[in-house]
Motif scaffolding. Structure first.
Motif, PDB file in Angstrom:
ATOM      1  N   PRO A   1       0.829  -1.204   0.000  1.00 19.79           N
ATOM      2  CA  PRO A   1       0.000   0.000   0.000  1.00 19.79           C
ATOM      3  C   PRO A   1       0.865   1.256   0.000  1.00 19.79           C
ATOM      4  O   PRO A   1       2.024   1.223   0.446  1.00 19.79           O
ATOM      5  N   PRO A   2       0.346   2.375  -0.493  1.00 19.54           N
ATOM      6  CA  PRO A   2       1.107   3.626  -0.475  1.00 19.54           C
ATOM      7  C   PRO A   2       1.592   3.956   0.939  1.00 19.54           C
ATOM      8  O   PRO A   2       0.923   3.678   1.938  1.00 19.54           O
ATOM      9  N   GLN A   3       2.779   4.560   1.022  1.00 11.41           N
ATOM     10  CA  GLN A   3       3.426   4.876   2.298  1.00 11.41           C
ATOM     11  C   GLN A   3       3.536   6.388   2.461  1.00 11.41           C
ATOM     12  O   GLN A   3       4.026   7.075   1.563  1.00 11.41           O
ATOM     13  N   VAL A   4       3.078   6.901   3.591  1.00  8.11           N
ATOM     14  CA  VAL A   4       3.189   8.331   3.871  1.00  8.11           C
ATOM     15  C   VAL A   4       4.602   8.620   4.367  1.00  8.11           C
ATOM     16  O   VAL A   4       5.036   8.090   5.395  1.00  8.11           O
ATOM     17  N   LEU A   5       5.337   9.462   3.639  1.00 12.99           N
ATOM     18  CA  LEU A   5       6.690   9.834   4.024  1.00 12.99           C
ATOM     19  C   LEU A   5       6.717  11.117   4.851  1.00 12.99           C
ATOM     20  O   LEU A   5       7.625  11.326   5.650  1.00 12.99           O
ATOM     21  N   ALA A   6       5.743  11.989   4.636  1.00 11.37           N
ATOM     22  CA  ALA A   6       5.630  13.235   5.407  1.00 11.37           C
ATOM     23  C   ALA A   6       4.208  13.737   5.247  1.00 11.37           C
ATOM     24  O   ALA A   6       3.578  13.531   4.205  1.00 11.37           O
ATOM     25  N   ASP A   7       3.693  14.388   6.294  1.00 13.71           N
ATOM     26  CA  ASP A   7       2.332  14.927   6.222  1.00 13.71           C
ATOM     27  C   ASP A   7       2.251  16.198   7.056  1.00 13.71           C
ATOM     28  O   ASP A   7       2.009  16.152   8.257  1.00 13.71           O
ATOM     29  N   ARG A   8       2.511  17.322   6.399  1.00 13.77           N
ATOM     30  CA  ARG A   8       2.454  18.638   7.033  1.00 13.77           C
ATOM     31  C   ARG A   8       1.673  19.565   6.112  1.00 13.77           C
ATOM     32  O   ARG A   8       1.562  19.298   4.907  1.00 13.77           O
ATOM     33  N   PRO A   9       1.159  20.668   6.642  1.00 13.94           N
ATOM     34  CA  PRO A   9       0.425  21.601   5.776  1.00 13.94           C
ATOM     35  C   PRO A   9       1.267  22.129   4.613  1.00 13.94           C
ATOM     36  O   PRO A   9       0.743  22.420   3.543  1.00 13.94           O
ATOM     37  N   ASP A  10       2.598  22.235   4.812  1.00 17.61           N
ATOM     38  CA  ASP A  10       3.439  22.765   3.745  1.00 17.61           C
ATOM     39  C   ASP A  10       3.996  21.673   2.841  1.00 17.61           C
ATOM     40  O   ASP A  10       4.726  21.969   1.894  1.00 17.61           O
ATOM     41  N   GLY A  11       3.667  20.414   3.101  1.00 16.52           N
ATOM     42  CA  GLY A  11       4.158  19.362   2.241  1.00 16.52           C
ATOM     43  C   GLY A  11       3.709  17.984   2.691  1.00 16.52           C
ATOM     44  O   GLY A  11       4.096  17.517   3.761  1.00 16.52           O
ATOM     45  N   THR A  12       2.844  17.345   1.896  1.00 11.59           N
ATOM     46  CA  THR A  12       2.429  15.967   2.152  1.00 11.59           C
ATOM     47  C   THR A  12       3.060  15.104   1.072  1.00 11.59           C
ATOM     48  O   THR A  12       2.912  15.387  -0.120  1.00 11.59           O
ATOM     49  N   VAL A  13       3.794  14.059   1.487  1.00 11.79           N
ATOM     50  CA  VAL A  13       4.579  13.251   0.553  1.00 11.79           C
ATOM     51  C   VAL A  13       4.184  11.791   0.726  1.00 11.79           C
ATOM     52  O   VAL A  13       4.222  11.257   1.841  1.00 11.79           O
TER      53      VAL A  13
ATOM     54  N   ALA B   1      10.710  33.588   9.332  1.00 12.00           N
ATOM     55  CA  ALA B   1       9.641  34.480   9.787  1.00 12.00           C
ATOM     56  C   ALA B   1       8.342  33.711   9.992  1.00 12.00           C
ATOM     57  O   ALA B   1       7.591  33.972  10.951  1.00 12.00           O
ATOM     58  N   ARG B   2       8.082  32.767   9.126  1.00 10.17           N
ATOM     59  CA  ARG B   2       6.860  31.966   9.254  1.00 10.17           C
ATOM     60  C   ARG B   2       6.894  31.117  10.522  1.00 10.17           C
ATOM     61  O   ARG B   2       5.867  30.931  11.195  1.00 10.17           O
TER      62      ARG B   2
ATOM     63  N   ARG C   1       4.279  31.292  13.582  1.00 16.32           N
ATOM     64  CA  ARG C   1       3.595  30.075  14.059  1.00 16.32           C
ATOM     65  C   ARG C   1       3.738  29.943  15.576  1.00 16.32           C
ATOM     66  O   ARG C   1       2.774  29.609  16.279  1.00 16.32           O
ATOM     67  N   MET C   2       4.933  30.224  16.083  1.00 20.33           N
ATOM     68  CA  MET C   2       5.150  30.160  17.525  1.00 20.33           C
ATOM     69  C   MET C   2       4.282  31.174  18.253  1.00 20.33           C
ATOM     70  O   MET C   2       3.655  30.858  19.284  1.00 20.33           O
ATOM     71  N   CYS C   3       4.233  32.392  17.742  1.00 23.81           N
ATOM     72  CA  CYS C   3       3.447  33.448  18.393  1.00 23.81           C
ATOM     73  C   CYS C   3       1.966  33.101  18.403  1.00 23.81           C
ATOM     74  O   CYS C   3       1.255  33.393  19.374  1.00 23.81           O
ATOM     75  N   ALA C   4       1.488  32.473  17.329  1.00 22.41           N
ATOM     76  CA  ALA C   4       0.080  32.077  17.277  1.00 22.41           C
ATOM     77  C   ALA C   4      -0.209  30.952  18.259  1.00 22.41           C
ATOM     78  O   ALA C   4      -1.287  30.900  18.857  1.00 22.41           O
TER      79      ALA C   4
ATOM     80  N   ALA D   1      14.151  26.932  17.238  1.00 19.18           N
ATOM     81  CA  ALA D   1      13.536  27.065  18.555  1.00 19.18           C
ATOM     82  C   ALA D   1      12.053  27.406  18.441  1.00 19.18           C
ATOM     83  O   ALA D   1      11.220  26.897  19.201  1.00 19.18           O
ATOM     84  N   ALA D   2      11.695  28.271  17.482  1.00 19.67           N
ATOM     85  CA  ALA D   2      10.295  28.651  17.306  1.00 19.67           C
ATOM     86  C   ALA D   2       9.449  27.461  16.877  1.00 19.67           C
ATOM     87  O   ALA D   2       8.341  27.252  17.389  1.00 19.67           O
ATOM     88  N   VAL D   3       9.954  26.675  15.934  1.00 17.45           N
ATOM     89  CA  VAL D   3       9.232  25.471  15.513  1.00 17.45           C
ATOM     90  C   VAL D   3       9.078  24.504  16.683  1.00 17.45           C
ATOM     91  O   VAL D   3       8.006  23.909  16.887  1.00 17.45           O
ATOM     92  N   ALA D   4      10.134  24.362  17.485  1.00 17.26           N
ATOM     93  CA  ALA D   4      10.079  23.456  18.627  1.00 17.26           C
ATOM     94  C   ALA D   4       9.003  23.881  19.621  1.00 17.26           C
ATOM     95  O   ALA D   4       8.216  23.055  20.101  1.00 17.26           O
ATOM     96  N   LEU D   5       8.938  25.175  19.932  1.00 13.68           N
ATOM     97  CA  LEU D   5       7.935  25.643  20.891  1.00 13.68           C
ATOM     98  C   LEU D   5       6.522  25.488  20.346  1.00 13.68           C
ATOM     99  O   LEU D   5       5.602  25.149  21.092  1.00 13.68           O
ATOM    100  N   ALA D   6       6.336  25.739  19.052  1.00 13.72           N
ATOM    101  CA  ALA D   6       5.012  25.544  18.459  1.00 13.72           C
ATOM    102  C   ALA D   6       4.588  24.082  18.539  1.00 13.72           C
ATOM    103  O   ALA D   6       3.431  23.767  18.843  1.00 13.72           O
ATOM    104  N   LYS D   7       5.528  23.172  18.270  1.00 13.77           N
ATOM    105  CA  LYS D   7       5.219  21.747  18.367  1.00 13.77           C
ATOM    106  C   LYS D   7       4.913  21.354  19.804  1.00 13.77           C
ATOM    107  O   LYS D   7       3.984  20.574  20.058  1.00 13.77           O
TER     108      LYS D   7
END
Length: 345
Positions: free
Chosen positions: A31-43, A169-170, A174-177, A304-310
């Motif tokens: 079956p197809p395999q999901v390699l990544a699934d994020r809003p900016d890139g689903t593979v 910047a993005r 994302r962190m601020c939101a 660091a910003a991505v880490a805090l958002a996660k």
């Protein structure tokens, strides 16, 4: 996974599977395999075909130019080239499959781009990624050599700006939101506001360093061996590629080294290989940090910003590596860029 995400994954898998098997041939693949699934890139992978749905708000014209770059003959042996495919009808759901097929410079059909929430799709051959369980085999020298060759290549046609600063910047937005007004975000914001405007994506980079061909998001996850499994290493994911400051492509390993996450011997291998290959981002000898400091600070803040958002999304505290990057933001905010002195900065 939301219903929309499930639809995207299903449609990508169906598309990749259909293109991996000529009509009428028996199918024995997994079956197809999901390699990544994020809003900016689903593979999603099926057989030897990889289908990628890019961000719904992607600039279609800029994306088409970047895919054309990966297909350009002058980038053979540096960037993984995209696949071309016969016309495939659109399917139901968020994706309407505006493939960049045929000539990858062709614009995405207007009817597809106008669909609310539609995500452009590109097709790629399968490669073998870096093995995360074998850090001793990490191809730092190969990554540096590919970057040097990329940076020395004259852009084959006009390209959009490299998206490194915009991506940072993005991440901060994302962190601020995710953590509005939270004390935990203050060190990261302090490091962010200490950066010059160009590193925050608010103005063009210095003109002497704005013309180089850059990847824009270099890390070891952006390398694969192709043909799989033992072909040469190639760079993948050109979503952030473009003209800009080549020091940005060295900034993530530099930031990891400065924070203590990348071993000094690995950093030395990377830097030495880049210089040996004639990379223009840093001087051929001497201290590289006056050039690398600002981009490395920006990548520290982005990480660091991505880490805090996660952490906010997953309702957890930062792990040890994430905490190191957050603490690095507090440290770098105390010194102006011109006082950079290497990993202690």
């Amino acid at each position: 996974m939301t219903t929309t995400q499930t639809s995207v994954v299903h449609d990508l898998g169906a598309l990749a599977h259909r293109l991996a098997h000529p009509a009428g041939t028996p199918c024995v693949c997994e079956p197809p395999q999901v390699l990544a699934d994020r809003p900016d890139g689903t593979v999603v992978r099926s057989g030897a075909i990889v289908a990628k749905a890019h961000a719904a708000d992607a600039d279609r014209e800029a994306l088409a130019a970047r895919i054309a770059l990966a297909a350009a003959p002058g980038l053979t042996g540096i960037l993984l080239p995209p696949l071309t495919a016969p016309e495939v009808p659109g399917t139901a759901g968020e994706i309407r499959h505006p493939e960049l097929s045929g000539d990858p410079r062709d614009p995405v059909p207007a009817g597809h781009a106008a669909v609310p929430g539609a995500r452009p799709v590109t097709l790629w051959p399968l490669g073998t990624p870096v093995d995360p369980t074998d850090p001793g085999a990490a191809p730092w020298a190969e990554a540096a050599g590919l970057l040097a060759r990329l940076h020395r290549t004259e852009p084959p046609f006009p390209l959009p700006p490299m998206r490194g600063p915009a991506k940072a910047a993005r991440a901060v937005a994302r962190m601020c939101a995710a953590l509005p007004g939270a004390p935990a975000a203050l060190p990261v914001l302090a490091g962010w506001h200490a950066l010059p405007a160009w590193a925050r994506g608010e103005s063009p980079p210095p003109t002497r360093r704005d013309r180089f061909l850059c990847h824009g998001d270099l890390h070891l996850g952006q390398l694969v061996r192709h043909p799989a499994p033992d072909g040469p290493w190639l760079l993948i994911d050109v979503d952030d590629a473009g003209a800009g400051d080549p020091a940005w492509d060295l900034a993530r390993p530099a930031a990891w080294y400065a924070a203590g996450l990348l071993a000094p011997e690995d950093w030395s291998v990377f830097l030495r290989a880049y210089r040996s290959a004639g990379g223009p981002a840093v001087p051929a000898a001497g201290d590289p940090w006056p050039v690398l400091d600002v981009p490395a600070r920006a990548l520290t803040v982005q990480t660091a910003a991505v880490a805090l958002a996660k952490c906010a999304a997953e309702r957890r505290d930062p792990d040890a590596h994430e905490q190191l990057m957050i603490e690095s933001c507090a440290r770098i905010a105390t010194l102006p860029p011109e006082l950079a002195s290497g990993p202690a900065s």
